[in-house]
Design a protein around this motif. Structure first.
Motif, PDB file in Angstrom:
ATOM      1  N   VAL A   3     -42.019   0.513  47.774  1.00 21.01           N
ATOM      2  CA  VAL A   3     -41.199   0.336  46.576  1.00 21.01           C
ATOM      3  C   VAL A   3     -39.991  -0.512  46.938  1.00 21.01           C
ATOM      4  O   VAL A   3     -39.642  -0.657  48.116  1.00 21.01           O
ATOM      5  CB  VAL A   3     -40.756   1.694  45.971  1.00 21.01           C
ATOM      6  CG1 VAL A   3     -41.950   2.496  45.507  1.00 21.01           C
ATOM      7  CG2 VAL A   3     -39.910   2.491  46.928  1.00 21.01           C
ATOM      8  N   TYR A   4     -39.359  -1.068  45.938  1.00 23.25           N
ATOM      9  CA  TYR A   4     -38.215  -1.961  46.133  1.00 23.25           C
ATOM     10  C   TYR A   4     -37.006  -1.336  45.456  1.00 23.25           C
ATOM     11  O   TYR A   4     -37.050  -1.017  44.269  1.00 23.25           O
ATOM     12  CB  TYR A   4     -38.532  -3.342  45.561  1.00 23.25           C
ATOM     13  CG  TYR A   4     -39.769  -3.892  46.219  1.00 23.25           C
ATOM     14  CD1 TYR A   4     -39.688  -4.571  47.426  1.00 23.25           C
ATOM     15  CD2 TYR A   4     -41.033  -3.666  45.676  1.00 23.25           C
ATOM     16  CE1 TYR A   4     -40.831  -5.031  48.065  1.00 23.25           C
ATOM     17  CE2 TYR A   4     -42.181  -4.125  46.306  1.00 23.25           C
ATOM     18  CZ  TYR A   4     -42.068  -4.802  47.493  1.00 23.25           C
ATOM     19  OH  TYR A   4     -43.202  -5.243  48.130  1.00 23.25           O
ATOM     20  N   VAL A   5     -35.925  -1.155  46.207  1.00 26.84           N
ATOM     21  CA  VAL A   5     -34.775  -0.389  45.734  1.00 26.84           C
ATOM     22  C   VAL A   5     -33.516  -1.241  45.732  1.00 26.84           C
ATOM     23  O   VAL A   5     -33.189  -1.908  46.717  1.00 26.84           O
ATOM     24  CB  VAL A   5     -34.548   0.849  46.643  1.00 26.84           C
ATOM     25  CG1 VAL A   5     -33.391   1.679  46.120  1.00 26.84           C
ATOM     26  CG2 VAL A   5     -35.812   1.671  46.750  1.00 26.84           C
ATOM     27  N   ARG A   6     -32.800  -1.167  44.600  1.00 21.31           N
ATOM     28  CA  ARG A   6     -31.489  -1.809  44.494  1.00 21.31           C
ATOM     29  C   ARG A   6     -30.452  -0.712  44.370  1.00 21.31           C
ATOM     30  O   ARG A   6     -30.631   0.239  43.609  1.00 21.31           O
ATOM     31  CB  ARG A   6     -31.434  -2.725  43.279  1.00 21.31           C
ATOM     32  CG  ARG A   6     -32.418  -3.893  43.444  1.00 21.31           C
ATOM     33  CD  ARG A   6     -32.257  -4.862  42.369  1.00 21.31           C
ATOM     34  NE  ARG A   6     -31.101  -5.686  42.766  1.00 21.31           N
ATOM     35  CZ  ARG A   6     -30.791  -6.821  42.203  1.00 21.31           C
ATOM     36  NH1 ARG A   6     -31.497  -7.269  41.199  1.00 21.31           N
ATOM     37  NH2 ARG A   6     -29.769  -7.514  42.610  1.00 21.31           N
ATOM     38  N   ASP A  68     -43.269  -0.291  42.590  1.00 23.15           N
ATOM     39  CA  ASP A  68     -42.192  -0.006  41.638  1.00 23.15           C
ATOM     40  C   ASP A  68     -40.876  -0.608  42.115  1.00 23.15           C
ATOM     41  O   ASP A  68     -40.610  -0.694  43.320  1.00 23.15           O
ATOM     42  CB  ASP A  68     -41.983   1.500  41.465  1.00 23.15           C
ATOM     43  CG  ASP A  68     -42.977   2.135  40.500  1.00 23.15           C
ATOM     44  OD1 ASP A  68     -43.657   1.398  39.756  1.00 23.15           O
ATOM     45  OD2 ASP A  68     -43.051   3.388  40.494  1.00 23.15           O
ATOM     46  N   THR A  69     -40.045  -0.994  41.146  1.00 20.58           N
ATOM     47  CA  THR A  69     -38.692  -1.438  41.409  1.00 20.58           C
ATOM     48  C   THR A  69     -37.748  -0.348  40.920  1.00 20.58           C
ATOM     49  O   THR A  69     -37.832   0.056  39.760  1.00 20.58           O
ATOM     50  CB  THR A  69     -38.390  -2.766  40.684  1.00 20.58           C
ATOM     51  OG1 THR A  69     -39.314  -3.751  41.149  1.00 20.58           O
ATOM     52  CG2 THR A  69     -36.989  -3.228  40.942  1.00 20.58           C
ATOM     53  N   VAL A  70     -36.886   0.128  41.812  1.00 20.54           N
ATOM     54  CA  VAL A  70     -36.017   1.268  41.508  1.00 20.54           C
ATOM     55  C   VAL A  70     -34.560   0.844  41.625  1.00 20.54           C
ATOM     56  O   VAL A  70     -34.165   0.196  42.588  1.00 20.54           O
ATOM     57  CB  VAL A  70     -36.289   2.428  42.491  1.00 20.54           C
ATOM     58  CG1 VAL A  70     -35.432   3.634  42.143  1.00 20.54           C
ATOM     59  CG2 VAL A  70     -37.771   2.789  42.517  1.00 20.54           C
ATOM     60  N   GLY A  71     -33.759   1.228  40.643  1.00 21.83           N
ATOM     61  CA  GLY A  71     -32.319   1.049  40.697  1.00 21.83           C
ATOM     62  C   GLY A  71     -31.675   2.411  40.816  1.00 21.83           C
ATOM     63  O   GLY A  71     -32.002   3.309  40.045  1.00 21.83           O
TER      64      GLY A  71
END
Length: 78
Positions: A3-6, A68-71
């Motif tokens: 997953v990709y987290v900002r 998924d992209t998670v903020g």
């Protein structure tokens, strides 16, 4: 899964890279929730209060999917 987290606001200081606006790539086991990102990223417990997955607000108990992209956001004061 990946997953990709900002990280936003006060959480940004916990970003390990020189460019804190870039998302972090995080490996998690299948079935992991948003809450699993706190220990995976070594974030202080209780600091993550809100999350968005693929630009949609969600609870910290939401199960993540590969890609998924998670903020992640801290508590909001004001």
């Amino acid at each position: 899964m990946k997953v990709y987290v900002r990280l936003f606001a006060l959480l940004r200081k916990h970003h390990p890279g020189p460019n804190r606006s870039l998302p972090l790539e995080v490996e998690l086991p299948e079935g992991a929730t948003v809450a699993a990102l706190t220990p995976a990223l070594n974030l202080p417990p209780g600091l993550v209060r809100a999350a968005f997955v693929n630009n949609e607000a969600c609870s910290l108990e939401r199960v993540l999917s590969d890609g998924d992209t998670v903020g992640l956001f801290p508590p909001v004061v004001g």
